[in-house]
Design an enzyme around this catalytic site. Sequence first.
Site, PDB file in Angstrom:
ATOM      1  N   GLY A 212      -8.449  -1.850  -2.700  1.00 31.37           N
ATOM      2  CA  GLY A 212      -7.396  -2.792  -2.021  1.00 31.37           C
ATOM      3  C   GLY A 212      -6.389  -1.848  -1.732  1.00 31.37           C
ATOM      4  N   ASN A 213      -5.189  -2.053  -1.071  1.00 30.93           N
ATOM      5  CA  ASN A 213      -4.149  -1.227  -0.947  1.00 30.93           C
ATOM      6  C   ASN A 213      -2.865  -2.236  -0.932  1.00 30.93           C
ATOM      7  OD1 ASN A 213      -3.406  -2.249   1.897  1.00 30.93           O
ATOM      8  ND2 ASN A 213      -5.311  -1.623   2.416  1.00 30.93           N
ATOM      9  N   HIS A 214      -1.663  -1.557  -1.003  1.00 30.41           N
ATOM     10  CA  HIS A 214      -0.383  -2.196  -1.057  1.00 30.41           C
ATOM     11  C   HIS A 214       0.096  -3.105   0.064  1.00 30.41           C
ATOM     12  CE1 HIS A 214       0.120  -0.781  -4.988  1.00 30.41           C
ATOM     13  NE2 HIS A 214      -0.116   0.390  -4.815  1.00 30.41           N
ATOM     14  N   SER A 215      -0.607  -3.167   1.280  1.00 33.27           N
ATOM     15  CA  SER A 215       0.077  -3.906   2.241  1.00 33.27           C
ATOM     16  C   SER A 215       0.424  -5.412   1.777  1.00 33.27           C
ATOM     17  CB  SER A 215      -0.949  -4.016   3.562  1.00 33.27           C
ATOM     18  OG  SER A 215      -0.715  -4.929   4.469  1.00 33.27           O
ATOM     19  N   ALA A 280      -3.808  -3.325   7.513  1.00 38.42           N
ATOM     20  CA  ALA A 280      -4.112  -2.304   6.804  1.00 38.42           C
ATOM     21  C   ALA A 280      -5.568  -2.189   6.209  1.00 38.42           C
ATOM     22  CB  ALA A 280      -3.155  -1.715   5.385  1.00 38.42           C
TER      23      ALA A 280
END
Length: 408
Positions: A212-215, A280
């Site tokens: 995943g990512n930090h969005s 994102a």
Amino acid sequence: MSVLSGKKVLLGVSGGIAAYKTASLVRLFIKAGAQVQVIMTPASKDFVTPLTLSTLSKNPVHSTFYNEEDDNAEWNNHVELGLWADIMLIAPATANTLSKMANGNCDNLLIATYLSAKCPVYFAPAMDLDMYKHPSSISSFTLLQRFGNIMIPAESGELASGLSGEGRMAEPENIITFLEKDLESKLPLRGKKILITAGPTYEAIDPVRFIGNHSSGKMGFDIAERAAELGASVMLISGPTHLNVKNSVIDLVRVTSAQEMYDACHLHYRNVDVAICAAAVADYKPKFVAEQKIKKADASLFIELEKTNDILASLGKMKKQQFLIGFALETENEIENAKLKIQKKNLDLIVLNSLQDEGAGFGKSTNKITFINKDFVVEPMDLKSKELVATDIMKKVISFYEMSTKSE
Ligand code: CTP
């Protein structure tokens, strides 16, 4: 959510028996989320007390230019009051006040403020049936409407005189409905359908792990709220986030992976007027998703990744009537890379975030963006809250439609 939510309402009360109904009116405005300031003519205080209206509006009531009994009295600034308001409503509007408004007879604070107001002005007449029909009253109504003021017609029923007929001030609930309908009909994005993507995507590795990512999704959610406030019908397709929509007209579709987001966008894209891809989205996903939790058997683990479908690029390929906006998150050669993305993904506008700018990027409440349009006009913006950045993005959408209407 009412279109009156957050609006600054200036209520002018003139001296008629219907003034007692302004207590309910103020309550309804507050309930709808509006801020209210009240100006009373001296005569209106015989029908309802300033204390009632200041308590309900949670603001001091204005009535005279200054308090004659107070040596340190401050000047009640009618210009400031007039400029403060998003809308001004005169209710009840008596024959006397309407005539003064029509002729600029400025002998009290209410009329001085009316003459200073730059916002839309509504008036709700209240008078006896013969007064309501009198050519002099009709002439005031006509003149005021010619000035651009909006009349909320009186209703029929029993009047204070004991007679029955047209002239009663519209009921407070009906005044609120009238205002809401009128304001809604004038919203600049009314009738437009907008699709927005937001948040991260999670790409499964096994049943318990993902990439995943930090969005946080905040930028996309703020854009959705702003678009809805401006009258658009909004579909928000969001990856996993803790955020929720405030405006109930937003249709929120929650997805997890890039492929689910791709499918949801494609299901709706054909019918929308605008698409804004603020998500994102993961660029790569595990080629194989393990059916069982991967055990830590070896010293290192190799996960083969494959590209996800680029949602924005696919929407660019299919583009017909849609105004298509993408985001670009860059760390180097920002402008040149963003321009390449405009071409590659067939965009009308790109919103560039540079991670070199302080206050921009993931997990923050602010953003520092640069707009680049399809003609490569570059417009750097100041550091702002994400809510204000959302407003700037929606301004671009509105001006696109204004320009298209002009060129028709
Ligand atoms: N985007 C998308 N689908 C993807 C990847 C990106 O719709 N699979 C969209 C994003 O929502 C954003 C835009 O493409 O509006 C640009 O995303 P960004 O990560 O800056 O660029 P990429 O196209 O992924 O290219 P790169 O990571 O190489 O810079």
